[in-house]
Design a protein around this motif. Structure first.
Motif, PDB file in Angstrom:
ATOM      1  N   SER A  88      40.366  50.246  61.509  1.00 24.23           N
ATOM      2  CA  SER A  88      39.321  49.497  60.802  1.00 24.23           C
ATOM      3  C   SER A  88      39.851  48.655  59.653  1.00 24.23           C
ATOM      4  N   LYS A  89      41.164  48.535  59.536  1.00 18.49           N
ATOM      5  CA  LYS A  89      41.748  47.780  58.417  1.00 18.49           C
ATOM      6  C   LYS A  89      41.159  46.369  58.334  1.00 18.49           C
ATOM      7  N   TYR A  90      40.888  45.934  57.118  1.00 20.58           N
ATOM      8  CA  TYR A  90      40.308  44.606  56.811  1.00 20.58           C
ATOM      9  C   TYR A  90      38.852  44.462  57.253  1.00 20.58           C
TER      10      TYR A  90
ATOM     11  N   GLU B  28      43.735  53.179  58.903  1.00 20.18           N
ATOM     12  CA  GLU B  28      43.873  52.161  57.862  1.00 20.18           C
ATOM     13  C   GLU B  28      45.350  52.038  57.521  1.00 20.18           C
ATOM     14  N   ASN B  29      45.837  50.795  57.340  1.00 17.37           N
ATOM     15  CA  ASN B  29      47.274  50.700  57.077  1.00 17.37           C
ATOM     16  C   ASN B  29      47.617  50.499  55.611  1.00 17.37           C
ATOM     17  N   ARG B  30      46.609  50.301  54.743  1.00 18.01           N
ATOM     18  CA  ARG B  30      46.903  50.190  53.313  1.00 18.01           C
ATOM     19  C   ARG B  30      46.188  51.320  52.563  1.00 18.01           C
TER      20      ARG B  30
ATOM     21  N   VAL C  35      46.054  57.368  57.738  1.00 18.06           N
ATOM     22  CA  VAL C  35      46.902  56.295  57.216  1.00 18.06           C
ATOM     23  C   VAL C  35      47.961  55.980  58.260  1.00 18.06           C
ATOM     24  N   ILE C  36      48.069  54.680  58.622  1.00 17.48           N
ATOM     25  CA  ILE C  36      49.002  54.268  59.674  1.00 17.48           C
ATOM     26  C   ILE C  36      50.008  53.234  59.180  1.00 17.48           C
ATOM     27  N   GLY C  37      50.036  52.991  57.852  1.00 21.23           N
ATOM     28  CA  GLY C  37      50.941  51.990  57.299  1.00 21.23           C
ATOM     29  C   GLY C  37      51.825  52.578  56.217  1.00 21.23           C
TER      30      GLY C  37
ATOM     31  N   LEU D 106      55.066  61.960  67.025  1.00 19.99           N
ATOM     32  CA  LEU D 106      55.733  60.694  66.714  1.00 19.99           C
ATOM     33  C   LEU D 106      54.766  59.521  66.882  1.00 19.99           C
ATOM     34  N   MET D 107      55.046  58.463  66.158  1.00 23.06           N
ATOM     35  CA  MET D 107      54.262  57.216  66.272  1.00 23.06           C
ATOM     36  C   MET D 107      55.222  56.042  66.360  1.00 23.06           C
ATOM     37  N   THR D 108      54.826  55.017  67.123  1.00 20.21           N
ATOM     38  CA  THR D 108      55.623  53.784  67.133  1.00 20.21           C
ATOM     39  C   THR D 108      54.750  52.571  67.378  1.00 20.21           C
ATOM     40  N   MET D 109      55.288  51.417  67.011  1.00 22.34           N
ATOM     41  CA  MET D 109      54.731  50.119  67.383  1.00 22.34           C
ATOM     42  C   MET D 109      55.762  49.448  68.290  1.00 22.34           C
ATOM     43  N   ALA D 110      55.340  49.008  69.460  1.00 26.18           N
ATOM     44  CA  ALA D 110      56.271  48.329  70.373  1.00 26.18           C
ATOM     45  C   ALA D 110      56.518  46.904  69.891  1.00 26.18           C
TER      46      ALA D 110
ATOM     47  N   GLY E  17      50.542  52.460  71.412  1.00 27.98           N
ATOM     48  CA  GLY E  17      49.592  51.599  72.100  1.00 27.98           C
ATOM     49  C   GLY E  17      48.576  51.020  71.138  1.00 27.98           C
ATOM     50  N   MET E  18      48.429  49.690  71.189  1.00 26.84           N
ATOM     51  CA  MET E  18      47.462  48.972  70.369  1.00 26.84           C
ATOM     52  C   MET E  18      46.613  48.099  71.306  1.00 26.84           C
ATOM     53  N   SER E  19      45.811  47.178  70.760  1.00 28.12           N
ATOM     54  CA  SER E  19      44.894  46.409  71.624  1.00 28.12           C
ATOM     55  C   SER E  19      45.604  45.744  72.791  1.00 28.12           C
ATOM     56  N   GLY E  20      46.795  45.192  72.539  1.00 32.70           N
ATOM     57  CA  GLY E  20      47.462  44.400  73.566  1.00 32.70           C
ATOM     58  C   GLY E  20      48.311  45.195  74.548  1.00 32.70           C
TER      59      GLY E  20
ATOM     60  N   VAL F 203      45.922  56.202  71.081  1.00 33.46           N
ATOM     61  CA  VAL F 203      46.034  54.748  71.012  1.00 33.46           C
ATOM     62  C   VAL F 203      45.304  54.253  69.766  1.00 33.46           C
ATOM     63  N   ARG F 204      45.944  53.344  69.040  1.00 36.75           N
ATOM     64  CA  ARG F 204      45.407  52.828  67.776  1.00 36.75           C
ATOM     65  C   ARG F 204      44.903  51.413  68.021  1.00 36.75           C
ATOM     66  N   ILE F 205      43.588  51.250  68.047  1.00 37.44           N
ATOM     67  CA  ILE F 205      43.032  49.985  68.514  1.00 37.44           C
ATOM     68  C   ILE F 205      42.109  49.347  67.481  1.00 37.44           C
ATOM     69  N   GLY F 206      42.512  48.168  67.038  1.00 31.77           N
ATOM     70  CA  GLY F 206      41.725  47.435  66.048  1.00 31.77           C
ATOM     71  C   GLY F 206      40.978  46.270  66.659  1.00 31.77           C
ATOM     72  N   THR F 207      41.709  45.214  66.983  1.00 32.02           N
ATOM     73  CA  THR F 207      41.118  43.945  67.420  1.00 32.02           C
ATOM     74  C   THR F 207      40.160  44.095  68.600  1.00 32.02           C
ATOM     75  N   ALA F 208      40.498  44.893  69.583  1.00 35.77           N
ATOM     76  CA  ALA F 208      39.654  45.002  70.774  1.00 35.77           C
ATOM     77  C   ALA F 208      38.315  45.673  70.468  1.00 35.77           C
TER      78      ALA F 208
ATOM     79  N   PRO G  50      38.784  39.886  65.516  1.00 39.39           N
ATOM     80  CA  PRO G  50      39.918  39.434  64.695  1.00 39.39           C
ATOM     81  C   PRO G  50      39.748  39.835  63.235  1.00 39.39           C
ATOM     82  N   ARG G  51      40.884  40.064  62.581  1.00 43.76           N
ATOM     83  CA  ARG G  51      40.851  40.444  61.162  1.00 43.76           C
ATOM     84  C   ARG G  51      40.922  39.198  60.289  1.00 43.76           C
ATOM     85  N   LEU G  52      40.174  39.213  59.182  1.00 44.87           N
ATOM     86  CA  LEU G  52      40.305  38.164  58.185  1.00 44.87           C
ATOM     87  C   LEU G  52      41.333  38.654  57.166  1.00 44.87           C
TER      88      LEU G  52
HETATM   89  C1  PLP Z   1      46.764  47.075  62.814  1.00 47.08           C
HETATM   90  C2  PLP Z   1      47.445  48.177  63.486  1.00 47.08           C
HETATM   91  C3  PLP Z   1      47.044  48.610  64.761  1.00 47.08           C
HETATM   92  C4  PLP Z   1      45.926  47.954  65.564  1.00 47.08           C
HETATM   93  O1  PLP Z   1      46.333  46.706  66.044  1.00 47.08           O
HETATM   94  P1  PLP Z   1      45.412  45.856  67.059  1.00 47.08           P
HETATM   95  O2  PLP Z   1      46.391  44.958  67.727  1.00 47.08           O
HETATM   96  O3  PLP Z   1      44.432  45.124  66.221  1.00 47.08           O
HETATM   97  O4  PLP Z   1      44.768  46.788  67.988  1.00 47.08           O
HETATM   98  C5  PLP Z   1      47.717  49.685  65.310  1.00 47.08           C
HETATM   99  N1  PLP Z   1      48.721  50.325  64.662  1.00 47.08           N
HETATM  100  C6  PLP Z   1      49.125  49.934  63.447  1.00 47.08           C
HETATM  101  C7  PLP Z   1      50.227  50.683  62.781  1.00 47.08           C
HETATM  102  C8  PLP Z   1      48.526  48.848  62.813  1.00 47.08           C
HETATM  103  O5  PLP Z   1      48.939  48.473  61.596  1.00 47.08           O
END
Ligand code: PLP
Length: 230
Positions: free
Chosen positions: A34-36, A55-57, A77-79, A159-163, A200-203, A216-221, A225-227
């Motif tokens: 839900s960030k932003y 939330e990443n901040r 917290v994911i950031g 564990l957590m990762t961003m591809a 795993g994220m939206s894409g 799976v951590r999903i924001g945009t979908a 879009p985030r402002l």
């Molecule tokens: C913003 C964020 C996401 C979500 O990203 P989307 O592409 O909007 O789904 C997932 N993980 C982390 C760590 C993020 O900062």
């Protein structure tokens, strides 16, 4: 599309991706990010059954916690967590998915022990090798896991990762596979555990689920879009 409709579609996609991978759909949890996005949008997702949000901040997490915790809404917290933000994480976060340094682990552990709580944490691993991404190197995973043993304030769950952000599915899949490999090496070394794989994220969440993602951590979908202008 409304948030409620987006959520229904994302849940169906997670379900389908799990079945396609021969997995039990209930083994994959959805963490809406839900960030932003403002409190009212979180309320709409809450009404549709979500209780935990990413939330990443830390500052934004604390503000939203103050506004929404009474309504039964929690935050992961994911950031990145600066050392001056350890206190709100220890006091307010339901979990931390971005543990990536020993100094952060030590400070958080001390705070959480003082509070008498065990904070659920995931270790963030940099599986893409990109310098702008956070996380420990895969080669350091076992040593880092050992250094977390015996810390009563931390409940280390995985564990957590961003591809890498890429249209090349093989490159994305290789990142997720590096997390799976790190999990296997850690389990061998410390005798199990580390069940959670947040990837795993939206894409790219379908690819992540095919590789064993449990979160799976999903924001945009979900929220659109985030402002990024605040
Ligand atoms: C913003 C964020 C996401 C979500 O990203 P989307 O592409 O909007 O789904 C997932 N993980 C982390 C760590 C993020 O900062």
């Amino acid at each position: 599309m409304s948030i409620t409709e987006n959520l229904a579609r994302v849940r169906a996609d997670i379900y389908d991706a799990a079945l396609a991978a021969g997995r039990d759909p209930s083994s994959v949890r959805l963490l809406p990010v839900s960030k932003y996005h403002p409190a009212d949008q979180i309320r709409e997702a809450h009404a549709a059954g979500c209780t935990l949000f990413g939330e990443n901040r830390v500052q934004e997490m604390a503000a939203k916690h103050a506004e929404l915790a009474d309504e039964g809404i929690g935050f992961a917290v994911i950031g990145p967590v600066q050392s001056n933000k350890v206190k709100p994480v220890a006091e307010l976060a339901a979990e931390l998915q971005s543990l990536e340094s020993l100094s952060l682990a030590e400070k958080l552990n001390r705070r959480c022990e003082a509070l008498g709580r065990r904070l659920p944490v995931l270790v963030q691993v940099n599986t893409s090798g990109e310098p702008q991404k956070s996380g420990i190197a895969p080669a350091d995973a076992v040593g880092f896991a050992r250094s977390l043993q015996g810390r009563e304030g931390l409940d280390v769950r995985g564990l957590m990762t961003m591809a890498v952000f890429s249209h090349d599915e093989a490159e994305v899949a290789a990142c997720f596979q590096r997390l799976v490999d790190a999990q296997a090496r850690i389990r061998d070394a410390v005798g199990g555990g580390y069940d959670e794989l947040s990837m795993g994220m939206s894409g790219d969440f379908r690819i992540a689920i095919a590789h064993g993602s449990t979160c799976v951590r999903i924001g945009t979908a979900i929220f659109g879009p985030r402002l990024n202008l605040r």
